[in-house]
Scaffold this motif. Structure first.
Motif, PDB file in Angstrom:
ATOM      1  N   ALA A   1      40.013  33.665  23.960  1.00 21.49           N
ATOM      2  CA  ALA A   1      41.382  34.053  23.597  1.00 21.49           C
ATOM      3  C   ALA A   1      41.409  35.529  23.193  1.00 21.49           C
ATOM      4  CB  ALA A   1      41.884  33.177  22.446  1.00 21.49           C
ATOM      5  N   ALA A   2      40.378  35.976  22.475  1.00 20.91           N
ATOM      6  CA  ALA A   2      40.314  37.385  22.042  1.00 20.91           C
ATOM      7  C   ALA A   2      40.296  38.291  23.265  1.00 20.91           C
ATOM      8  CB  ALA A   2      39.068  37.622  21.192  1.00 20.91           C
TER       9      ALA A   2
ATOM     10  N   TRP B   1      42.975  28.563  14.472  1.00 15.00           N
ATOM     11  CA  TRP B   1      41.748  27.834  14.821  1.00 15.00           C
ATOM     12  C   TRP B   1      40.683  27.981  13.734  1.00 15.00           C
ATOM     13  CZ3 TRP B   1      43.442  31.120  19.182  1.00 15.00           C
ATOM     14  CH2 TRP B   1      44.223  30.411  20.099  1.00 15.00           C
TER      15      TRP B   1
ATOM     16  N   HIS C   1      44.147  33.879  15.715  1.00 15.20           N
ATOM     17  CA  HIS C   1      42.882  33.154  15.536  1.00 15.20           C
ATOM     18  C   HIS C   1      42.899  32.283  14.281  1.00 15.20           C
ATOM     19  CE1 HIS C   1      40.974  35.136  18.891  1.00 15.20           C
ATOM     20  NE2 HIS C   1      41.395  36.299  18.441  1.00 15.20           N
TER      21      HIS C   1
ATOM     22  N   ILE D   1      37.398  33.113  15.154  1.00 14.74           N
ATOM     23  CA  ILE D   1      37.722  33.803  16.410  1.00 14.74           C
ATOM     24  C   ILE D   1      37.311  32.975  17.623  1.00 14.74           C
ATOM     25  CG2 ILE D   1      37.227  35.877  17.791  1.00 14.74           C
ATOM     26  CD1 ILE D   1      36.780  37.236  15.004  1.00 14.74           C
ATOM     27  N   VAL D   2      38.235  32.805  18.550  1.00 12.20           N
ATOM     28  CA  VAL D   2      37.933  32.140  19.820  1.00 12.20           C
ATOM     29  C   VAL D   2      37.710  33.263  20.844  1.00 12.20           C
ATOM     30  CG1 VAL D   2      38.803  30.562  21.594  1.00 12.20           C
ATOM     31  CG2 VAL D   2      39.370  30.177  19.183  1.00 12.20           C
TER      32      VAL D   2
ATOM     33  N   CYS E   1      35.949  42.881  18.752  1.00 13.90           N
ATOM     34  CA  CYS E   1      36.137  41.582  18.105  1.00 13.90           C
ATOM     35  C   CYS E   1      37.592  41.148  18.234  1.00 13.90           C
ATOM     36  CB  CYS E   1      35.670  41.704  16.658  1.00 13.90           C
ATOM     37  SG  CYS E   1      35.484  40.128  15.847  1.00 13.90           S
ATOM     38  N   ASP E   2      38.339  41.123  17.140  1.00 14.56           N
ATOM     39  CA  ASP E   2      39.721  40.631  17.232  1.00 14.56           C
ATOM     40  C   ASP E   2      40.757  41.700  16.918  1.00 14.56           C
ATOM     41  OD1 ASP E   2      39.049  40.733  14.581  1.00 14.56           O
ATOM     42  OD2 ASP E   2      40.014  38.850  14.043  1.00 14.56           O
TER      43      ASP E   2
ATOM     44  N   TYR F   1      42.068  32.268   6.934  1.00 16.56           N
ATOM     45  CA  TYR F   1      41.011  33.002   7.628  1.00 16.56           C
ATOM     46  C   TYR F   1      41.545  34.341   8.121  1.00 16.56           C
ATOM     47  CZ  TYR F   1      37.945  34.656  11.201  1.00 16.56           C
ATOM     48  OH  TYR F   1      37.148  35.470  11.935  1.00 16.56           O
TER      49      TYR F   1
ATOM     50  N   GLN G   1      44.678  40.553  15.999  1.00 13.11           N
ATOM     51  CA  GLN G   1      44.927  39.210  16.538  1.00 13.11           C
ATOM     52  C   GLN G   1      44.719  38.151  15.463  1.00 13.11           C
ATOM     53  OE1 GLN G   1      41.982  38.694  19.595  1.00 13.11           O
ATOM     54  NE2 GLN G   1      42.672  40.458  20.798  1.00 13.11           N
TER      55      GLN G   1
END
Ligand code: KG4
Ligand code: ZN
Length: 330
Positions: free
Chosen positions: A46-47, A39, A36, A42-43, A10-11, A176, A32
């Motif tokens: 980008a992750a 935004w 994120h 989570i994108v 995931c991130d 977030y 990360q």
């Protein structure tokens, strides 16, 4: 035996070195989350790109902290499901390269099994047990007779517990992912001041949290200006924790186990931990929960899960694939 664990589902880019007696020699997590957060979620693309940048330095740091080189590792465990496929493949490519170059076993790990084993990083493993796994993406109740023997007995029918925390946190402007921030604010609140609903379900071990977010939204829209955010946070924590605890207790009684475990990011929640501890004490169950830094995603739990999987299923081939979804079957 020393295992290298790698987690990029995931991130969080994470790597850890864990010995077969469950001692954690190092556990490095590069989050990360701050990136994120801009935004509000989570994108995936980008992750994946950030995992590419970070995976090698994070693995090197795990080796350095453990005081070993690549030649000191005996096996590589890597998360291969469930998760963002573009993110999973980054950790898997690193794991396969190390396994190939060093000629050591490769083992693919179910991320949820990683959370399942995380309480055993700091306590003696006990079977049979009932495990509540509560994270940002999952809320599952699992009966486990023995290592790698899993039976899903209940799950959320809609939102995960972490999602319920995060969506409310977002509504209240707490950032977030907002679970921890919401819980911090809840400390100053009174959970009895605002009434939030509990889902009525016909199955004994399932959960439902989507009604809660609607109830919170309605409350915020109709409440007088200047309502108490801490009271709302405290009420939400109880509305999430109470069914998690009562249904876990029902599962433990029905399946006749002596041990209950709680793991995943939401197991860091103070209210859930204390309600679960009192309920287990009252009902005579031993309770095992991860240390706070092993509640959220990390690679130490992946290494430990990899060790169990190696013992029961042996190593995987290089055609090990990444999957967005994962169930409890082997
Ligand atoms: O296990 P995890 O790191 O990632 C997933 O596999 O999803 O869990 C992340 C989730 C997020 O929803 C986050 O808000 C929640 O765990 N979380 C918390 C707390 N700390 C993290 N929720 C409530 N209270 C906390 N203290
Ligand atoms: Zn997780």
């Amino acid at each position: 035996m020393l295992l290298l664990g790698i987690e990029t589902s995931c991130d969080e880019t994470a790597a850890a070195i864990v010995r077969d007696d469950r001692a954690v020699l190092s556990s490095i997590v590069a989050s990360q989350v701050d990136i994120h957060a801009q935004w509000g979620g989570i994108v995936p693309e980008a992750a994946a790109r950030m995992h590419v940048e970070r995976v090698n330095p994070v693995i090197q740091q795990a080796l350095d902290t453990a005081g070993i080189g690549f030649d000191g590792i005996d096996a590589v465990a890597v998360t291969h499901r469930p998760g963002l496929v573009g993110a999973l493949v980054v950790g898997m490519a690193a794991a396969k390269a190390i396994s190939f170059a060093r000629k050591i076993p490769l083992v693919g790990v179910n991320h949820l099994a990683g959370h399942f084993y995380s309480p055993f990083l700091s306590a003696e493993p006990r079977f049979p047990c009932i495990a509540l796994i509560v994270s940002g993406g999952h809320t599952e109740l699992v009966y486990s007779k023995a290592p790698e023997k899993f039976q899903l007995i209940g799950q959320t029918l809609d939102d995960a517990a972490g999602e319920a925390f995060d969506k409310t946190a977002r509504l209240l402007g707490l950032g977030y992912p907002g679970g921890a921030a919401l819980s911090e604010l809840a400390k100053q609140g009174d959970s009895t001041q605002i009434k939030l609903p509990r889902a009525k379900l016909s199955t004994p071990f399932d959960f439902s949290f989507s009604g809660l977010k609607t109830a919170v939204l309605r409350y915020v829209q109709s409440a007088p200006k200047g309502f108490s955010k801490p009271d709302l946070c405290a009420a939400l924590e109880m509305a999430i924790a109470e069914p998690l605890v009562s249904r876990t207790m029902a599962g433990a009684e029905t399946y006749g186990v002596g041990t209950v475990t709680v793991s995943g990011g939401v197991s860091a929640n103070r209210t859930l931990r204390s309600l679960m501890a009192s309920a287990c004490e009252q009902n005579g169950f031993e309770l095992l929960m991860p240390e706070p830094h092993y509640c959220t995603d990390n690679a130490a739990m992946i290494a430990l899960a990899g060790w169990y999987r190696l013992q029961t299923h042996g190593p995987d081939d290089f055609d090990l694939d990444a999957y967005a979804y994962g169930d409890w079957s082997s």
